[in-house]
Motif scaffolding. Structure first.
Motif, PDB file in Angstrom:
ATOM      1  N   SER A   1       2.701 -11.751 -47.252  1.00 44.60           N
ATOM      2  CA  SER A   1       3.263 -13.025 -47.713  1.00 44.60           C
ATOM      3  C   SER A   1       4.718 -13.098 -47.279  1.00 44.60           C
ATOM      4  O   SER A   1       5.290 -12.115 -46.805  1.00 44.60           O
ATOM      5  CB  SER A   1       3.156 -13.163 -49.244  1.00 44.60           C
ATOM      6  N   GLY A   2       5.310 -14.277 -47.442  1.00 43.14           N
ATOM      7  CA  GLY A   2       6.668 -14.498 -46.969  1.00 43.14           C
ATOM      8  C   GLY A   2       6.668 -14.944 -45.517  1.00 43.14           C
ATOM      9  O   GLY A   2       5.606 -15.083 -44.886  1.00 43.14           O
ATOM     10  N   THR A   3       7.860 -15.193 -44.977  1.00 40.98           N
ATOM     11  CA  THR A   3       7.965 -15.698 -43.607  1.00 40.98           C
ATOM     12  C   THR A   3       8.999 -14.915 -42.797  1.00 40.98           C
ATOM     13  O   THR A   3       9.977 -14.402 -43.332  1.00 40.98           O
ATOM     14  CB  THR A   3       8.355 -17.190 -43.582  1.00 40.98           C
ATOM     15  N   ILE A   4       8.743 -14.836 -41.493  1.00 45.45           N
ATOM     16  CA  ILE A   4       9.671 -14.230 -40.541  1.00 45.45           C
ATOM     17  C   ILE A   4       9.898 -15.255 -39.431  1.00 45.45           C
ATOM     18  O   ILE A   4       8.957 -15.645 -38.744  1.00 45.45           O
ATOM     19  CB  ILE A   4       9.096 -12.934 -39.934  1.00 45.45           C
ATOM     20  N   HIS A   5      11.132 -15.700 -39.280  1.00 47.74           N
ATOM     21  CA  HIS A   5      11.463 -16.670 -38.245  1.00 47.74           C
ATOM     22  C   HIS A   5      12.399 -16.030 -37.215  1.00 47.74           C
ATOM     23  O   HIS A   5      13.399 -15.406 -37.579  1.00 47.74           O
ATOM     24  CB  HIS A   5      12.139 -17.907 -38.838  1.00 47.74           C
ATOM     25  N   TYR A   6      12.052 -16.188 -35.947  1.00 49.88           N
ATOM     26  CA  TYR A   6      12.862 -15.698 -34.843  1.00 49.88           C
ATOM     27  C   TYR A   6      13.241 -16.885 -33.958  1.00 49.88           C
ATOM     28  O   TYR A   6      12.365 -17.586 -33.458  1.00 49.88           O
ATOM     29  CB  TYR A   6      12.092 -14.655 -34.033  1.00 49.88           C
ATOM     30  N   LYS A   7      14.529 -17.148 -33.862  1.00 46.41           N
ATOM     31  CA  LYS A   7      15.028 -18.314 -33.129  1.00 46.41           C
ATOM     32  C   LYS A   7      14.367 -19.598 -33.636  1.00 46.41           C
ATOM     33  O   LYS A   7      14.036 -20.499 -32.857  1.00 46.41           O
ATOM     34  CB  LYS A   7      14.797 -18.159 -31.624  1.00 46.41           C
ATOM     35  N   GLY A   8      14.158 -19.660 -34.947  1.00 44.91           N
ATOM     36  CA  GLY A   8      13.597 -20.844 -35.573  1.00 44.91           C
ATOM     37  C   GLY A   8      12.088 -20.936 -35.559  1.00 44.91           C
ATOM     38  O   GLY A   8      11.509 -21.834 -36.180  1.00 44.91           O
ATOM     39  N   GLU A   9      11.412 -20.012 -34.875  1.00 42.33           N
ATOM     40  CA  GLU A   9       9.952 -20.036 -34.775  1.00 42.33           C
ATOM     41  C   GLU A   9       9.335 -19.037 -35.753  1.00 42.33           C
ATOM     42  O   GLU A   9       9.790 -17.894 -35.868  1.00 42.33           O
ATOM     43  CB  GLU A   9       9.519 -19.679 -33.354  1.00 42.33           C
ATOM     44  N   ASP A  10       8.303 -19.468 -36.438  1.00 44.63           N
ATOM     45  CA  ASP A  10       7.612 -18.592 -37.384  1.00 44.63           C
ATOM     46  C   ASP A  10       6.760 -17.586 -36.606  1.00 44.63           C
ATOM     47  O   ASP A  10       5.800 -17.963 -35.926  1.00 44.63           O
ATOM     48  CB  ASP A  10       6.719 -19.428 -38.308  1.00 44.63           C
ATOM     49  N   ILE A  11       7.120 -16.303 -36.697  1.00 41.17           N
ATOM     50  CA  ILE A  11       6.360 -15.251 -36.005  1.00 41.17           C
ATOM     51  C   ILE A  11       5.626 -14.357 -36.996  1.00 41.17           C
ATOM     52  O   ILE A  11       5.146 -13.282 -36.632  1.00 41.17           O
ATOM     53  CB  ILE A  11       7.284 -14.396 -35.108  1.00 41.17           C
ATOM     54  N   SER A  12       5.528 -14.802 -38.232  1.00 41.84           N
ATOM     55  CA  SER A  12       5.010 -13.968 -39.322  1.00 41.84           C
ATOM     56  C   SER A  12       3.616 -13.420 -39.071  1.00 41.84           C
ATOM     57  O   SER A  12       3.283 -12.308 -39.490  1.00 41.84           O
ATOM     58  CB  SER A  12       4.986 -14.765 -40.635  1.00 41.84           C
ATOM     59  N   ARG A  13       2.761 -14.184 -38.401  1.00 41.54           N
ATOM     60  CA  ARG A  13       1.365 -13.779 -38.253  1.00 41.54           C
ATOM     61  C   ARG A  13       0.989 -13.514 -36.791  1.00 41.54           C
ATOM     62  O   ARG A  13      -0.191 -13.464 -36.457  1.00 41.54           O
ATOM     63  CB  ARG A  13       0.440 -14.864 -38.828  1.00 41.54           C
ATOM     64  N   LEU A  14       1.985 -13.351 -35.935  1.00 41.11           N
ATOM     65  CA  LEU A  14       1.698 -13.139 -34.522  1.00 41.11           C
ATOM     66  C   LEU A  14       1.356 -11.674 -34.247  1.00 41.11           C
ATOM     67  O   LEU A  14       1.907 -10.773 -34.891  1.00 41.11           O
ATOM     68  CB  LEU A  14       2.903 -13.544 -33.669  1.00 41.11           C
ATOM     69  N   PRO A  15       0.478 -11.425 -33.265  1.00 43.30           N
ATOM     70  CA  PRO A  15       0.182 -10.036 -32.882  1.00 43.30           C
ATOM     71  C   PRO A  15       1.400  -9.404 -32.210  1.00 43.30           C
ATOM     72  O   PRO A  15       2.282 -10.097 -31.684  1.00 43.30           O
ATOM     73  CB  PRO A  15      -0.990 -10.178 -31.909  1.00 43.30           C
TER      74      PRO A  15
END
Length: 235
Positions: free
Chosen positions: A58-72
């Motif tokens: 749960s929660g969010t991770i944003h890199y340069k404004g893009e949500d990468i939370s669920r990316l491989p």
């Protein structure tokens, strides 16, 4: 200053264990942000979660404004995030040269320029260019591990415990290298050696029992003995 990476209330489970229970922090472009905390606090898992190796529950991770939370993981790496794991992650049976070639995403002028810089920063790698990685000393292996992540045009490097097990003179070299690298890339550093962390770090976040409990400019932590004793066990 531009916020390059932002974690908001990130939680991570590994099997039945709830390791990360609410980690939030921001990483500003061009700075070294240091994650501190006692052993087992969740610092390494936080880096692995950013990379998608231990996906956030749960929660969010944003890199340069893009949500990468669920990316491989491979997609996160393609976004321009390099990772130097605690166990170094080099190929012992490959030469230093082969280790570097495997790590390269491209063979362009920019990569060649970075390689030239790396061989200046780490002259031992040039010296042992044709030697298997497994024959390097602990410090040389750490240098190779950092170099493998730095060779590409990554805008963000996650570096986990680079001073672990190294002699003081080698730690000094790693510190110098990180200071040089921050001129070209943003760094998130997990580090138990407070002398090193306080020297190279611009900002700190303390993680305790899987949660972010304190943060601020590194100068604040250097001056706050009570905070260091409470969360890090050092005076």
């Amino acid at each position: 200053m531009t916020v390059q990476l932002r974690l908001n209330e990130v939680e991570t489970h590994i099997g039945q264990y709830h390791i990360i229970q609410g980690v939030s922090f921001e990483v500003r472009k061009g700075e070294v942000t240091v994650l501190l905390g006692r052993n087992g606090a969740g610092k390494t898992t936080t880096l692995r979660t950013i990379m998608g190796l231990n996906p956030a529950s749960s929660g969010t991770i944003h890199y340069k404004g893009e949500d990468i939370s669920r990316l491989p993981t491979f997609t996160v790496a393609q976004k321009g995030i390099g990772y130097v794991p605690e166990d170094q992650g080099i190929f012992s049976g490959l030469t230093v040269e082969e280790n570097m070639k495997v790590a390269m995403k491209n063979d362009n002028d920019s990569t060649k320029e970075r390689l030239e810089l790396i061989l200046v920063l780490f002259p031992d790698l040039k010296k042992f260019w044709k030697k298997p990685g497994g024959l390097l000393s602990g410090g040389q292996k750490q240098m190779l591990s950092i170099a493998r992540a730095y060779i590409n045009d990554n805008d963000l490097l996650l570096i986990d415990e680079p001073s672990k097990g190294l002699a003081p003179i080698v730690v000094e070299k790693v510190m110098e290298t990180i200071m040089e690298m921050k001129e070209k890339t943003t760094i998130v550093l997990v580090e138990q050696n407070f002398m090193m962390a306080s020297t190279v770090g611009d900002r700190f976040y303390i993680i305790d029992d899987g949660r972010t409990v304190s943060n601020g400019p590194m100068k604040l932590l250097k001056e706050d003995e009570e905070m260091r004793r409470k969360y890090l066990g050092i005076a």
